[in-house]
Design a protein around this motif. Structure first.
Motif, PDB file in Angstrom:
ATOM      1  N   ASN A  86       6.060  20.227  15.255  1.00 49.42           N
ATOM      2  CA  ASN A  86       6.976  21.352  15.070  1.00 49.42           C
ATOM      3  C   ASN A  86       7.225  21.660  13.598  1.00 49.42           C
ATOM      4  N   MET A  87       7.209  20.643  12.764  1.00 53.43           N
ATOM      5  CA  MET A  87       7.429  20.864  11.339  1.00 53.43           C
ATOM      6  C   MET A  87       6.197  21.494  10.685  1.00 53.43           C
ATOM      7  N   TRP A  88       5.012  21.018  11.072  1.00 47.74           N
ATOM      8  CA  TRP A  88       3.776  21.562  10.495  1.00 47.74           C
ATOM      9  C   TRP A  88       3.572  23.030  10.859  1.00 47.74           C
ATOM     10  N   LEU A  89       3.959  23.406  12.059  1.00 47.88           N
ATOM     11  CA  LEU A  89       3.658  24.748  12.568  1.00 47.88           C
ATOM     12  C   LEU A  89       4.808  25.741  12.406  1.00 47.88           C
ATOM     13  N   LYS A  90       5.922  25.312  11.870  1.00 52.74           N
ATOM     14  CA  LYS A  90       7.031  26.254  11.684  1.00 52.74           C
ATOM     15  C   LYS A  90       6.674  27.251  10.586  1.00 52.74           C
ATOM     16  N   ASP A  91       7.163  28.465  10.748  1.00 54.65           N
ATOM     17  CA  ASP A  91       6.858  29.528   9.791  1.00 54.65           C
ATOM     18  C   ASP A  91       7.992  30.546   9.819  1.00 54.65           C
ATOM     19  N   ILE A  92       8.775  30.576   8.776  1.00 51.47           N
ATOM     20  CA  ILE A  92       9.918  31.469   8.711  1.00 51.47           C
ATOM     21  C   ILE A  92       9.496  32.934   8.777  1.00 51.47           C
ATOM     22  N   HIS A  93       8.231  33.206   8.444  1.00 53.29           N
ATOM     23  CA  HIS A  93       7.721  34.580   8.468  1.00 53.29           C
ATOM     24  C   HIS A  93       6.809  34.835   9.673  1.00 53.29           C
ATOM     25  N   SER A  94       6.886  33.976  10.661  1.00 50.32           N
ATOM     26  CA  SER A  94       6.023  34.119  11.835  1.00 50.32           C
ATOM     27  C   SER A  94       6.209  35.492  12.493  1.00 50.32           C
ATOM     28  N   PRO A  95       5.101  36.154  12.850  1.00 49.64           N
ATOM     29  CA  PRO A  95       5.201  37.446  13.534  1.00 49.64           C
ATOM     30  C   PRO A  95       5.405  37.291  15.044  1.00 49.64           C
ATOM     31  N   PHE A  96       5.408  36.032  15.509  1.00 47.71           N
ATOM     32  CA  PHE A  96       5.509  35.779  16.944  1.00 47.71           C
ATOM     33  C   PHE A  96       6.942  35.425  17.316  1.00 47.71           C
ATOM     34  N   ASN A  97       7.546  36.240  18.160  1.00 44.07           N
ATOM     35  CA  ASN A  97       8.947  36.077  18.518  1.00 44.07           C
ATOM     36  C   ASN A  97       9.140  35.772  19.995  1.00 44.07           C
ATOM     37  N   PHE A  98      10.112  34.921  20.281  1.00 46.09           N
ATOM     38  CA  PHE A  98      10.524  34.717  21.656  1.00 46.09           C
ATOM     39  C   PHE A  98      11.292  35.951  22.125  1.00 46.09           C
ATOM     40  N   SER A  99      11.243  36.211  23.422  1.00 45.78           N
ATOM     41  CA  SER A  99      11.982  37.332  23.991  1.00 45.78           C
ATOM     42  C   SER A  99      13.460  36.960  24.133  1.00 45.78           C
ATOM     43  N   ASP A 100      14.285  37.958  24.404  1.00 41.41           N
ATOM     44  CA  ASP A 100      15.699  37.700  24.646  1.00 41.41           C
ATOM     45  C   ASP A 100      15.867  36.744  25.820  1.00 41.41           C
ATOM     46  N   LYS A 101      15.040  36.909  26.841  1.00 36.72           N
ATOM     47  CA  LYS A 101      15.107  36.025  28.009  1.00 36.72           C
ATOM     48  C   LYS A 101      14.836  34.579  27.593  1.00 36.72           C
ATOM     49  N   GLN A 102      13.892  34.387  26.684  1.00 37.00           N
ATOM     50  CA  GLN A 102      13.558  33.036  26.239  1.00 37.00           C
ATOM     51  C   GLN A 102      14.615  32.453  25.308  1.00 37.00           C
ATOM     52  N   MET A 103      15.475  33.319  24.782  1.00 37.56           N
ATOM     53  CA  MET A 103      16.620  32.826  24.015  1.00 37.56           C
ATOM     54  C   MET A 103      17.734  32.356  24.945  1.00 37.56           C
ATOM     55  N   GLY A 104      17.756  32.919  26.150  1.00 41.70           N
ATOM     56  CA  GLY A 104      18.703  32.479  27.170  1.00 41.70           C
ATOM     57  C   GLY A 104      20.150  32.782  26.829  1.00 41.70           C
TER      58      GLY A 104
END
Length: 208
Positions: free
Chosen positions: A185-203
């Motif tokens: 999780n630390m290696w793959l984290k990216d504050i500028h990632s273009p990939f977002n979870f949906s509102d549903k996945q935020m729960g």
């Protein structure tokens, strides 16, 4: 890649269903050990589906509740990193022992990880979120723990595990948790990632 990133949990459930059908059709010719390991593989696929599809709000739990992220839809966990980490866990870490059932330490590590999931989902995450349930806990209680208990009972009954197996299996489990979950999780984290979870996945955590 976009399709895989969006539907990998659903693909996992199709694989789980096909595997379950295969077990039913071939159970008379399968060894009990092989059957347990195939069921353990199904367990992780169900677990991942529960976390990322239905109810599917593990992303919100992880980013908002655990890490209190200011960019919770994609940091530190995002759909890309979640896909990579979970595919490796399921189709390498959990599936490999299925093809080498007699290498006991190889299977002990994912079995231990299944038990460890209770500490994470059943205790730690619930305390943090002040809840009794979070995505993944159902699979832990109804798949990982009973299947893992069956596996430990079987290898103990037939004296299949040596002291070396227990030691190597334990070390392998710790390394896998550290590399695949903590460092992954630390290696793959990216504050500028273009990939977002949906509102549903935020729960339910999105507005908190």
């Amino acid at each position: 890649m976009n399709l895989l990133r969006k539907y990998w949990p659903d693909l996992g459930m199709l694989v789980a269903a096909a595997t379950a059908i295969g077990i039913v059709m071939n159970h008379r010719s399968m060894s009990e050990l092989s059957m347990i390991l195939w069921l353990s593989f199904i367990a992780i696929l169900v677990h991942q589906f529960e976390e990322y599809r239905w109810p599917g709000y593990f992303g919100g739990l992880f980013n908002i509740v655990i890490f209190k992220s200011e960019q919770p839809k994609h940091y530190p966990l995002n759909p890309q990193s979640a896909m990579i980490i979970n595919l490796v866990i399921a189709y390498v870490f959990y599936l490999l022992p299925v093809f080498f059932p007699n290498i006991i330490w190889l299977a002990l590590a994912p079995i231990f990880m299944g038990f460890f999931q209770f500490i994470w989902h059943g205790i730690f995450a619930n305390i943090k979120a002040k809840t009794w349930y979070n995505p993944g806990l159902f699979a832990v209680l109804f798949f990982h723990i009973p299947i893992g208990g069956w596996y430990l009972y079987y290898i103990a009954t037939y004296h299949l595990a040596s002291t070396t197996d227990w030691i190597i299996g334990s070390v392998y489990f710790v390394i896998a948790v550290y590399v695949l979950i903590i460092k992954g999780n630390m290696w793959l984290k990216d504050i500028h990632s273009p990939f977002n979870f949906s509102d549903k996945q935020m729960g339910p955590y999105l507005t908190k």
